[in-house]
Design a protein around this motif. Structure first.
Motif, PDB file in Angstrom:
ATOM      1  N   LYS A  25       0.830  -1.205   0.000  1.00 28.20           N
ATOM      2  CA  LYS A  25       0.000   0.000   0.000  1.00 28.20           C
ATOM      3  C   LYS A  25       0.872   1.265   0.000  1.00 28.20           C
ATOM      4  CE  LYS A  25      -3.958   2.092   2.130  1.00 28.20           C
ATOM      5  NZ  LYS A  25      -5.226   1.801   2.760  1.00 28.20           N
ATOM      6  N   ARG A  26       1.903   1.263   0.834  1.00 27.59           N
ATOM      7  CA  ARG A  26       2.807   2.416   0.929  1.00 27.59           C
ATOM      8  C   ARG A  26       3.434   2.736  -0.423  1.00 27.59           C
ATOM      9  NH1 ARG A  26       4.218   1.823   5.752  1.00 27.59           N
ATOM     10  NH2 ARG A  26       5.389  -0.108   5.537  1.00 27.59           N
ATOM     11  N   ARG A  27       3.699   1.706  -1.199  1.00 31.27           N
ATOM     12  CA  ARG A  27       4.345   1.893  -2.498  1.00 31.27           C
ATOM     13  C   ARG A  27       3.344   1.944  -3.655  1.00 31.27           C
ATOM     14  NH1 ARG A  27       9.796   1.125  -2.176  1.00 31.27           N
ATOM     15  NH2 ARG A  27      10.507   0.600  -0.088  1.00 31.27           N
ATOM     16  N   GLY A  28       2.049   1.800  -3.338  1.00 31.73           N
ATOM     17  CA  GLY A  28       1.018   1.869  -4.367  1.00 31.73           C
ATOM     18  C   GLY A  28       1.080   0.716  -5.357  1.00 31.73           C
ATOM     19  N   VAL A  29       1.475  -0.464  -4.880  1.00 29.50           N
ATOM     20  CA  VAL A  29       1.617  -1.631  -5.752  1.00 29.50           C
ATOM     21  C   VAL A  29       0.419  -2.555  -5.556  1.00 29.50           C
ATOM     22  CG1 VAL A  29       3.049  -3.661  -6.269  1.00 29.50           C
ATOM     23  CG2 VAL A  29       4.139  -1.487  -5.653  1.00 29.50           C
ATOM     24  N   THR A  30      -0.262  -2.855  -6.652  1.00 30.98           N
ATOM     25  CA  THR A  30      -1.397  -3.780  -6.615  1.00 30.98           C
ATOM     26  C   THR A  30      -0.883  -5.220  -6.712  1.00 30.98           C
ATOM     27  OG1 THR A  30      -1.673  -3.838  -9.007  1.00 30.98           O
ATOM     28  CG2 THR A  30      -2.849  -2.084  -7.815  1.00 30.98           C
ATOM     29  N   TYR A  31      -1.765  -6.172  -6.454  1.00 36.35           N
ATOM     30  CA  TYR A  31      -1.387  -7.575  -6.597  1.00 36.35           C
ATOM     31  C   TYR A  31      -1.037  -7.888  -8.053  1.00 36.35           C
ATOM     32  CZ  TYR A  31      -3.007  -8.488  -1.837  1.00 36.35           C
ATOM     33  OH  TYR A  31      -3.165  -8.488  -0.474  1.00 36.35           O
ATOM     34  N   ALA A  32      -1.737  -7.281  -9.001  1.00 36.01           N
ATOM     35  CA  ALA A  32      -1.439  -7.494 -10.419  1.00 36.01           C
ATOM     36  C   ALA A  32      -0.030  -6.987 -10.737  1.00 36.01           C
ATOM     37  CB  ALA A  32      -2.474  -6.796 -11.294  1.00 36.01           C
ATOM     38  N   HIS A  44       6.596 -17.005 -10.684  1.00 32.45           N
ATOM     39  CA  HIS A  44       5.320 -16.887 -11.385  1.00 32.45           C
ATOM     40  C   HIS A  44       4.150 -17.166 -10.444  1.00 32.45           C
ATOM     41  CE1 HIS A  44       7.560 -16.334 -15.023  1.00 32.45           C
ATOM     42  NE2 HIS A  44       8.314 -17.354 -14.648  1.00 32.45           N
ATOM     43  N   GLU A  45       3.412 -16.120 -10.160  1.00 32.81           N
ATOM     44  CA  GLU A  45       2.209 -16.163  -9.321  1.00 32.81           C
ATOM     45  C   GLU A  45       1.145 -15.338 -10.035  1.00 32.81           C
ATOM     46  OE1 GLU A  45       1.676 -17.610  -6.372  1.00 32.81           O
ATOM     47  OE2 GLU A  45       3.673 -18.051  -5.614  1.00 32.81           O
ATOM     48  N   THR A  46      -0.091 -15.792  -9.985  1.00 34.67           N
ATOM     49  CA  THR A  46      -1.167 -14.988 -10.549  1.00 34.67           C
ATOM     50  C   THR A  46      -1.626 -13.971  -9.499  1.00 34.67           C
ATOM     51  OG1 THR A  46      -2.946 -16.423  -9.764  1.00 34.67           O
ATOM     52  CG2 THR A  46      -1.985 -16.958 -11.934  1.00 34.67           C
ATOM     53  N   GLU A  47      -2.336 -12.982  -9.967  1.00 33.46           N
ATOM     54  CA  GLU A  47      -2.905 -11.980  -9.056  1.00 33.46           C
ATOM     55  C   GLU A  47      -3.781 -12.675  -8.008  1.00 33.46           C
ATOM     56  OE1 GLU A  47      -5.829  -8.043  -9.206  1.00 33.46           O
ATOM     57  OE2 GLU A  47      -5.271  -9.046 -11.063  1.00 33.46           O
ATOM     58  N   ARG A  48      -4.596 -13.611  -8.448  1.00 31.45           N
ATOM     59  CA  ARG A  48      -5.483 -14.328  -7.525  1.00 31.45           C
ATOM     60  C   ARG A  48      -4.694 -15.145  -6.499  1.00 31.45           C
ATOM     61  NH1 ARG A  48     -11.080 -16.911  -8.806  1.00 31.45           N
ATOM     62  NH2 ARG A  48     -11.483 -17.922  -6.830  1.00 31.45           N
ATOM     63  N   ASN A  49      -3.646 -15.836  -6.958  1.00 31.32           N
ATOM     64  CA  ASN A  49      -2.812 -16.610  -6.032  1.00 31.32           C
ATOM     65  C   ASN A  49      -2.164 -15.705  -4.994  1.00 31.32           C
ATOM     66  OD1 ASN A  49      -3.414 -18.983  -7.323  1.00 31.32           O
ATOM     67  ND2 ASN A  49      -1.445 -19.161  -8.369  1.00 31.32           N
ATOM     68  N   LEU A  50      -1.678 -14.551  -5.436  1.00 32.85           N
ATOM     69  CA  LEU A  50      -1.064 -13.607  -4.502  1.00 32.85           C
ATOM     70  C   LEU A  50      -2.084 -13.137  -3.474  1.00 32.85           C
ATOM     71  CD1 LEU A  50       1.139 -11.500  -6.917  1.00 32.85           C
ATOM     72  CD2 LEU A  50       1.940 -13.062  -5.126  1.00 32.85           C
ATOM     73  N   ASN A  51      -3.274 -12.802  -3.948  1.00 32.78           N
ATOM     74  CA  ASN A  51      -4.322 -12.344  -3.048  1.00 32.78           C
ATOM     75  C   ASN A  51      -4.617 -13.416  -1.993  1.00 32.78           C
ATOM     76  OD1 ASN A  51      -6.493 -11.136  -1.827  1.00 32.78           O
ATOM     77  ND2 ASN A  51      -7.783 -11.084  -3.642  1.00 32.78           N
ATOM     78  N   ASN A  52      -4.780 -14.658  -2.431  1.00 34.68           N
ATOM     79  CA  ASN A  52      -5.070 -15.741  -1.500  1.00 34.68           C
ATOM     80  C   ASN A  52      -3.913 -15.993  -0.538  1.00 34.68           C
ATOM     81  OD1 ASN A  52      -7.595 -16.187  -2.618  1.00 34.68           O
ATOM     82  ND2 ASN A  52      -6.870 -17.762  -4.021  1.00 34.68           N
ATOM     83  N   LYS A  53      -2.711 -16.076  -1.065  1.00 28.41           N
ATOM     84  CA  LYS A  53      -1.545 -16.375  -0.242  1.00 28.41           C
ATOM     85  C   LYS A  53      -1.316 -15.295   0.809  1.00 28.41           C
ATOM     86  CE  LYS A  53       2.045 -18.286  -2.211  1.00 28.41           C
ATOM     87  NZ  LYS A  53       3.332 -18.569  -2.891  1.00 28.41           N
TER      88      LYS A  53
END
Length: 80
Positions: A25-32, A44-53
């Motif tokens: 959040k501090r760096r303004g970086v999204t999961y995508a 290699h991780e998908t946005e969804r995998n990152l969100n879940n993990k």
């Protein structure tokens, strides 16, 4: 080895999750965007995998360091 339902384990997983989320959040970086940056490191991780993990918080120290490196963090504050 600590059990997954051990209160101390849960506490530290929550702290790790919150530290990583705060840094993103501090760096303004999204999961995508994180997925794209990790891909450049051949991770290699998908946005969804990152969100879940990250939401679970039960990720490895190696994963935490990979994410921090991907967003360009050179240090991490463990407490306010």
């Amino acid at each position: 080895m600590a059990r997954k339902d051990d209160p101390q384990t849960v506490e530290y997983e929550t702290r790790a999750k919150n530290l990583l989320k705060a840094e993103l959040k501090r760096r303004g970086v999204t999961y995508a965007q994180l997925a794209e940056r990790l891909a450049t490191m051949d991770i290699h991780e998908t946005e969804r995998n990152l969100n879940n993990k990250i939401s679970r918080g039960g990720f490895s120290a190696a994963f935490l360091l990979q994410c921090l490196e991907a967003v360009g963090a050179s240090s991490l504050r463990l407490s306010e």
